[in-house]
Scaffold this motif. Structure first.
Motif, PDB file in Angstrom:
ATOM      1  N   LEU A   1       0.813  -1.211   0.000  1.00  0.00           N
ATOM      2  CA  LEU A   1       0.000   0.000   0.000  1.00  0.00           C
ATOM      3  C   LEU A   1       0.845   1.257   0.000  1.00  0.00           C
ATOM      4  O   LEU A   1       0.624   2.172  -0.804  1.00  0.00           O
ATOM      5  N   SER A   2       1.827   1.355   0.879  1.00  0.00           N
ATOM      6  CA  SER A   2       2.595   2.593   1.005  1.00  0.00           C
ATOM      7  C   SER A   2       3.393   2.896  -0.262  1.00  0.00           C
ATOM      8  O   SER A   2       3.392   4.023  -0.754  1.00  0.00           O
ATOM      9  N   ALA A   3       4.077   1.885  -0.801  1.00  0.00           N
ATOM     10  CA  ALA A   3       4.883   2.098  -2.001  1.00  0.00           C
ATOM     11  C   ALA A   3       4.010   2.362  -3.211  1.00  0.00           C
ATOM     12  O   ALA A   3       4.343   3.211  -4.064  1.00  0.00           O
ATOM     13  N   ASN A   4       2.889   1.654  -3.317  1.00  0.00           N
ATOM     14  CA  ASN A   4       2.018   1.832  -4.478  1.00  0.00           C
ATOM     15  C   ASN A   4       1.441   3.245  -4.498  1.00  0.00           C
ATOM     16  O   ASN A   4       1.469   3.940  -5.522  1.00  0.00           O
ATOM     17  N   ILE A   5       0.930   3.691  -3.368  1.00  0.00           N
ATOM     18  CA  ILE A   5       0.390   5.051  -3.287  1.00  0.00           C
ATOM     19  C   ILE A   5       1.492   6.075  -3.493  1.00  0.00           C
ATOM     20  O   ILE A   5       1.333   7.043  -4.245  1.00  0.00           O
ATOM     21  N   GLY A   6       2.620   5.868  -2.833  1.00  0.00           N
ATOM     22  CA  GLY A   6       3.722   6.819  -2.957  1.00  0.00           C
ATOM     23  C   GLY A   6       4.192   6.978  -4.390  1.00  0.00           C
ATOM     24  O   GLY A   6       4.391   8.091  -4.874  1.00  0.00           O
ATOM     25  N   ASN A   7       4.364   5.858  -5.073  1.00  0.00           N
ATOM     26  CA  ASN A   7       4.855   5.918  -6.454  1.00  0.00           C
ATOM     27  C   ASN A   7       3.810   6.465  -7.421  1.00  0.00           C
ATOM     28  O   ASN A   7       4.149   7.194  -8.360  1.00  0.00           O
ATOM     29  N   TRP A   8       2.536   6.132  -7.205  1.00  0.00           N
ATOM     30  CA  TRP A   8       1.500   6.665  -8.088  1.00  0.00           C
ATOM     31  C   TRP A   8       1.346   8.175  -7.902  1.00  0.00           C
ATOM     32  O   TRP A   8       1.205   8.917  -8.881  1.00  0.00           O
TER      33      TRP A   8
END
Length: 431
Positions: free
Chosen positions: A356-363
């Motif tokens: 969740l954190s990486a996906n949101i951060g990168n998007w």
């Protein structure tokens, strides 16, 4: 007859027996330890029956169970809503202590509070530990006590603190294996859990090419990436062992591990990012959100080879090369003016390493709406990215077999899309 007092170690994002912090402490408690994993139906209900990540979890648990069987113990597997499972466990066993490693996502934080409250009501103690990160929550903060929102100063502070501790302590568990309960719990099949085998599989990680990581990591045809991310996501590998190794081998690779922790602390400190832009000034952007455009992006039929190859790789394997992820994300948000949340949700369905954190951060980075994000006027040109990083077309031909047989025209012209995106962003930024 009085039940024997037991401690329970609860596996979650730490699917290994070695160098596991909470397990290390559980095995030194005064009671025999029952190892537990819960298939949480609140999470499983949203997944397809052939979800490859559930298969990987099951496979990883099988390996743990085999290790436990070798010493006369076994893994207790439960399925259901977490609170209800624990309510039944308190009826089934005389639980005096619960041990688990921390999880920093909003859902997990609330879940763990609920379970600790339930434990307290049943006169049991809860002990939680840092395991999936090197530095958590408020360990890396600015001089004023606030969290970092820019990566580079965060990284510098992280490295400074790491060097004062290096090498990181690794936690012995094997010398305490005799403290596991001697039991035999039935291990369920994947079908008994309500799932089936997926054709998509998690690839074993490979660190042999990391010495040249900085030279090769941007070229998808070379396929020199480690395939480590699903293993980090589910904790089949220890972050401490990995960081101690990476610090000796490759600074650029280590930086990628630090990015992971940066996004985790952003999510912990700013949980609003799950549903909102980090930069609220971008809340006024008028996304087009055209469903047919989104369908073409999802299916890899945009007419831009780098975008289409990436999406087909994702759909067929659950993986996508990191350079290509940036290209496809930028294309969705800026060429098509589709809200980053649509792309984030699609990646959440497909990525084996979904975090969740990486996906949101990168998007949000790609959309320009996140912390330390790419500026809104930076619009990747997919054709230039193709020439720079797959000049011979090896990667795109692997995933687009019809490329040389009259491949389709781009669904939108780049210069037009770029000008439209910049104008839309500029008009939508709240003053």
């Amino acid at each position: 007859m009085t039940k024997q007092q037991v401690s329970i170690f609860w596996f979650r994002r730490d699917l290994r027996l070695d160098d596991n912090v909470a397990l290390h402490h559980a095995l030194q408690s005064k009671n025999p330890v029952i190892p537990l994993f819960i298939f949480d139906t609140d999470i499983l209900e949203s997944l397809p029956q052939n979800d490859a990540r559930v298969g990987f979890i099951h496979e990883s648990l099988q390996k743990i169970n085999a290790q436990l069987n070798a010493i006369g113990s076994s893994l207790l597997i439960k399925k259901g809503r977490t609170t209800e499972v624990w309510e039944n466990l308190f009826k089934e066993f005389a639980i005096s202590e619960i041990y688990f490693n921390k999880d920093y996502e909003p859902y997990a934080i609330k879940r763990d509070w609920d379970i600790c409250a339930l434990a307290n009501a049943n006169n049991a103690a809860c002990f939680s530990f840092k395991d999936q990160v090197v530095f958590e929550e408020k360990e890396i903060i600015k001089a004023d006590g606030l969290p970092y929102t820019i990566y580079t100063p965060y990284k510098n502070k992280w490295l400074e603190k790491y060097k004062s501790l290096a090498p990181l302590e690794e936690y012995d568990t094997q010398n305490y294996f005799s403290h596991f309960c001697k039991n035999h719990f039935d291990f369920p099949t994947l079908q008994q859990i309500g799932f089936e085998e997926s054709e998509i599989k998690v690839i074993p990680y490979n660190l042999t090419q990391i010495a040249n990581y900085q030279e090769t990591r941007d070229f998808p045809a070379i396929d020199s990436t480690s395939y480590l991310s699903p293993h980090l996501r589910f904790g089949t590998v220890s972050i401490r062992k990995l960081v101690n190794w990476a610090a000796r081998k490759n600074d650029v690779f280590l930086s990628e591990l630090i990015w992971r922790e940066f996004f985790m602390q952003i999510l912990f400190s700013f949980p609003k990012v799950v549903t909102q832009n980090f930069k609220s000034a971008y809340d006024g952007i008028q996304w087009r959100n055209n469903e047919e455009d989104f369908r073409r992006w999802c299916t890899g039929t945009t007419g831009y080879p780098m975008v289409d190859a990436g999406m087909r790789q994702l759909n067929q394997t659950g993986y996508m090369h990191n350079r290509v992820r940036m290209v496809v994300a930028s294309f969705l948000c800026k060429h098509l003016l589709i809200n980053w949340q649509w792309g984030e949700a699609y990646f959440a369905q497909k990525l084996l390493d979904y975090d969740l954190s990486a996906n949101i951060g990168n998007w949000q980075w790609a959309a320009g709406t996140g912390c330390d994000a790419a500026p809104y006027f930076r619009v990747f040109n997919p054709d230039i990215q193709l020439k720079k990083f797959d000049e011979k077309g090896i990667y795109i031909r692997k995933w687009i077999p019809e490329f040389d047989l009259g491949y389709g025209e781009p669904m939108i012209e780049h210069a037009f899309a770029r000008d439209r995106a910049i104008a839309t962003y500029k008009a939508g930024i709240l003053k």
